[in-house]
Design a protein around this motif. Structure first.
Motif, PDB file in Angstrom:
ATOM      1  N   ALA A  28       3.730  -7.580   9.466  1.00 43.59           N
ATOM      2  CA  ALA A  28       2.773  -6.926   8.565  1.00 43.59           C
ATOM      3  C   ALA A  28       2.175  -7.921   7.579  1.00 43.59           C
ATOM      4  N   PRO A  35      -0.220  -4.316   9.523  1.00 48.68           N
ATOM      5  CA  PRO A  35       0.565  -3.328   8.774  1.00 48.68           C
ATOM      6  C   PRO A  35       1.011  -2.125   9.599  1.00 48.68           C
ATOM      7  N   LEU A  38       4.745  -1.384   9.930  1.00 48.76           N
ATOM      8  CA  LEU A  38       5.564  -0.928   8.803  1.00 48.76           C
ATOM      9  C   LEU A  38       6.205   0.448   9.010  1.00 48.76           C
ATOM     10  N   SER A 132      11.523  -0.943  -3.632  1.00 48.64           N
ATOM     11  CA  SER A 132      10.644  -1.574  -4.623  1.00 48.64           C
ATOM     12  C   SER A 132      11.426  -2.137  -5.790  1.00 48.64           C
ATOM     13  N   ALA A 151       3.863  -5.658  -0.367  1.00 46.23           N
ATOM     14  CA  ALA A 151       2.458  -5.423  -0.724  1.00 46.23           C
ATOM     15  C   ALA A 151       1.542  -6.490  -0.138  1.00 46.23           C
ATOM     16  N   TRP A 154      -1.291  -6.147   2.643  1.00 48.62           N
ATOM     17  CA  TRP A 154      -2.683  -5.724   2.449  1.00 48.62           C
ATOM     18  C   TRP A 154      -3.609  -6.857   2.016  1.00 48.62           C
ATOM     19  N   PRO A 160      -7.218  -1.362   0.567  1.00 51.16           N
ATOM     20  CA  PRO A 160      -5.853  -1.203   0.045  1.00 51.16           C
ATOM     21  C   PRO A 160      -5.483  -2.295  -0.959  1.00 51.16           C
ATOM     22  N   ARG A 161      -6.018  -3.476  -0.755  1.00 54.13           N
ATOM     23  CA  ARG A 161      -5.706  -4.591  -1.663  1.00 54.13           C
ATOM     24  C   ARG A 161      -6.163  -4.283  -3.088  1.00 54.13           C
ATOM     25  N   LEU A 172       2.108  -1.223  -5.475  1.00 56.69           N
ATOM     26  CA  LEU A 172       1.500  -1.140  -4.148  1.00 56.69           C
ATOM     27  C   LEU A 172       2.584  -1.202  -3.076  1.00 56.69           C
ATOM     28  N   GLY A 173       3.614  -2.000  -3.309  1.00 58.06           N
ATOM     29  CA  GLY A 173       4.743  -2.055  -2.373  1.00 58.06           C
ATOM     30  C   GLY A 173       5.459  -0.713  -2.290  1.00 58.06           C
ATOM     31  N   THR A 176       3.324   1.575  -0.302  1.00 63.76           N
ATOM     32  CA  THR A 176       3.349   1.153   1.104  1.00 63.76           C
ATOM     33  C   THR A 176       4.616   1.624   1.798  1.00 63.76           C
ATOM     34  N   SER A 180       4.882   4.454   4.644  1.00 66.44           N
ATOM     35  CA  SER A 180       5.393   3.959   5.925  1.00 66.44           C
ATOM     36  C   SER A 180       6.610   4.746   6.384  1.00 66.44           C
TER      37      SER A 180
END
Length: 193
Positions: A28, A35, A38, A132, A151, A154, A160-161, A172-173, A176, A180
């Motif tokens: 990913a 990605p 994931l 996280s 993260a 992305w 998404p970034r 963001l992680g 994600t 996922s």
């Protein structure tokens, strides 16, 4: 004996599966930037840790982390080959040792997740928060090592970034891992109720 073989299989199969899932998760990240792996990686890790005791969850998390960091940080070995005659022999032990040490973070995260005994959608929320939290700790403890955050999956995707500007890399992680892992609960809903 038959019982020992069954117990051995019950321990080895999840360990190897977690190792493979962790290795797959690296795809990913750049330079691969796929990605779509994931949900398989994190859904699989969720499946292998939910409802398990803390020790089994810790081992599954450690194996996942070992695969993730061995493959994801293998490029570090190149620095030892600048002067290969003197330092080349250090490459494998350095990468393996670093991966093994960093794998303690996801291992601890999975042990904490298992200790909560949460299931269903709330289990996914706790799972994502534990992952996280372990990334944040890894990026902060001692001198910190915030490489290969999930993260980063992305980096090559504009929309998404942009969420990193709102939530940061760790937020963001979290999002994600949450998104996922959610399909695992949806597709196996009856099992986790």
């Amino acid at each position: 004996s038959r019982g020992l073989g069954s117990r051995l299989r019950a321990d080895i199969v999840p360990f190897v599966a977690s190792l493979v899932l962790g290795t797959c998760a690296v795809f990913a990240l750049p330079p691969f930037s796929i990605p779509a792996v994931l949900p398989i990686s994190f859904g699989g890790l969720f499946y292998l840790t939910i409802g398990k005791g803390r020790t089994r969850a810790f081992l599954a998390g450690w194996a996942f982390g070992l695969g993730f960091f061995l493959f994801g940080l293998s490029w570090i070995a190149e620095s030892f080959f600048v002067d290969a005659e003197r330092f080349g022999w250090m490459a494998a032990p350095a990468v393996i040792g670093l991966a093994g040490a960093l794998a303690l973070f996801p291992a601890a995260a999975m042990a904490v997740f298992a200790a909560t005994k949460t299931t269903g959608v709330s289990g996914v929320l706790v799972f994502a928060a534990c992952w996280s939290g372990s990334e944040w700790l890894r990026g902060t403890v001692l001198t910190g090592f915030p490489w290969n955050l999930i993260a980063y999956a992305w980096v090559d995707y504009d929309v998404p970034r942009q969420m990193a500007a709102l939530f940061g890399s760790y937020g963001l992680g979290l999002l994600t891992v949450l998104l996922s892992t959610l399909p695992t609960v949806i597709f196996t809903r009856d099992r986790w109720q």
